[in-house]
Design a protein around this motif. Sequence first.
Motif, mmCIF file in Angstrom:
data_model
loop_
_atom_site.group_PDB
_atom_site.id
_atom_site.type_symbol
_atom_site.label_atom_id
_atom_site.label_comp_id
_atom_site.label_asym_id
_atom_site.label_seq_id
_atom_site.Cartn_x
_atom_site.Cartn_y
_atom_site.Cartn_z
ATOM 1 N N ALA A 200 59.106 -38.854 15.860
ATOM 2 C CA ALA A 200 59.678 -39.717 16.900
ATOM 3 C C ALA A 200 59.211 -39.322 18.294
ATOM 4 O O ALA A 200 59.136 -40.164 19.198
ATOM 5 C CB ALA A 200 61.206 -39.656 16.837
ATOM 6 N N LEU A 201 58.875 -38.034 18.477
ATOM 7 C CA LEU A 201 58.440 -37.548 19.792
ATOM 8 C C LEU A 201 56.932 -37.547 19.958
ATOM 9 O O LEU A 201 56.422 -37.042 20.961
ATOM 10 C CB LEU A 201 58.969 -36.133 20.022
ATOM 11 N N LYS A 202 56.211 -38.087 19.003
ATOM 12 C CA LYS A 202 54.750 -38.124 19.116
ATOM 13 C C LYS A 202 54.292 -39.068 20.225
ATOM 14 O O LYS A 202 53.485 -38.700 21.088
ATOM 15 C CB LYS A 202 54.139 -38.566 17.785
ATOM 16 N N ILE A 203 54.781 -40.306 20.196
ATOM 17 C CA ILE A 203 54.222 -41.343 21.061
ATOM 18 C C ILE A 203 54.916 -41.466 22.424
ATOM 19 O O ILE A 203 54.231 -41.539 23.454
ATOM 20 C CB ILE A 203 54.241 -42.707 20.336
ATOM 21 N N PRO A 204 56.262 -41.511 22.512
ATOM 22 C CA PRO A 204 56.896 -41.744 23.831
ATOM 23 C C PRO A 204 56.484 -40.764 24.925
ATOM 24 O O PRO A 204 56.128 -41.209 26.031
ATOM 25 C CB PRO A 204 58.400 -41.660 23.506
ATOM 26 N N PRO A 205 56.488 -39.439 24.695
ATOM 27 C CA PRO A 205 56.032 -38.541 25.772
ATOM 28 C C PRO A 205 54.575 -38.771 26.150
ATOM 29 O O PRO A 205 54.208 -38.696 27.331
ATOM 30 C CB PRO A 205 56.235 -37.137 25.176
ATOM 31 N N PHE A 206 53.751 -39.059 25.155
ATOM 32 C CA PHE A 206 52.340 -39.340 25.401
ATOM 33 C C PHE A 206 52.176 -40.574 26.288
ATOM 34 O O PHE A 206 51.426 -40.567 27.273
ATOM 35 C CB PHE A 206 51.620 -39.532 24.069
ATOM 36 N N LEU A 207 52.895 -41.643 25.942
ATOM 37 C CA LEU A 207 52.801 -42.871 26.735
ATOM 38 C C LEU A 207 53.311 -42.660 28.151
ATOM 39 O O LEU A 207 52.746 -43.210 29.105
ATOM 40 C CB LEU A 207 53.580 -43.993 26.053
ATOM 41 N N LEU A 208 54.378 -41.876 28.295
ATOM 42 C CA LEU A 208 54.901 -41.592 29.638
ATOM 43 C C LEU A 208 53.859 -40.840 30.466
ATOM 44 O O LEU A 208 53.625 -41.169 31.640
ATOM 45 C CB LEU A 208 56.180 -40.779 29.532
#
Length: 256
Positions: A200-208
């Motif tokens: 779940a934490l793979k994409i959102p921090p990356f996109l931010l």
Amino acid sequence: MTSLDKPTSDTDRTTRTDQQEADAKAVTEAALFEAFGGVRGMVETVLPGLLFVTIFTIKKDLHISAIAALVVSLALVAVRLIRRDTVKHAFSGVFGVAFGVVFAMMTGNAKDFYLPGMLYTLGLALAYLITTLAGVPLIGLILGPVFKENLSWRSRNPGRKKAYAKSSYAWGLILLAKCAILFPLYWWADTTQLGWILVALKIPPFLLAVYLTWVFLAKAPPPIDVFAEMEAAEQAEKARKAEAEAAAAAAPHQEY
């Protein structure tokens, strides 16, 4: 010039400025997509870990889960090779999965499948922060060649260096925040809980982080195209040599 000409001229200048800003944002967005792999790169990053935790949740079998994750990573590389696409993002995924598989197999603890990736994230966060403090922000080293500016931003484009510093700080702090969530879970949570939260934490921090980088760079001065400068210098040198050769060829006739 009539009184109506000036507003038209101002409007044209405003339109040109808006278009230049839009072009700069589009170029920045395209460069970020190229540097970080775009949607496909994100899928290749998430899919092996997602497959591992899904199979482990159902089967509770470390070997099957690990082998499946490694096989899908290799399949992603094979697809890129067949299509003759760049393989750097897929290969990085294979190495990450391979280290996780080896580590988990050695310890017999399924949670250790995630540990190499977590340590890599921590190291990358520290690299972003340390290089920025040293005056050579890592994001500038990554994106400089993509924007064809190499390291020109360090000494010739201070506004752009500042944007790279802000971006690197953003990446470092976001990744540190991610580590602050994951490492306690490595000790306290079970394998499935850790795995699903990690996915779940793979994409959102990356996109931010990518979005903040885009914001900072879109407002920064445009990059200095050092490749175009080198090409122009080569053309000027060729022209100078041609003029010198022409002058040398004409000199005997002039003396005669």
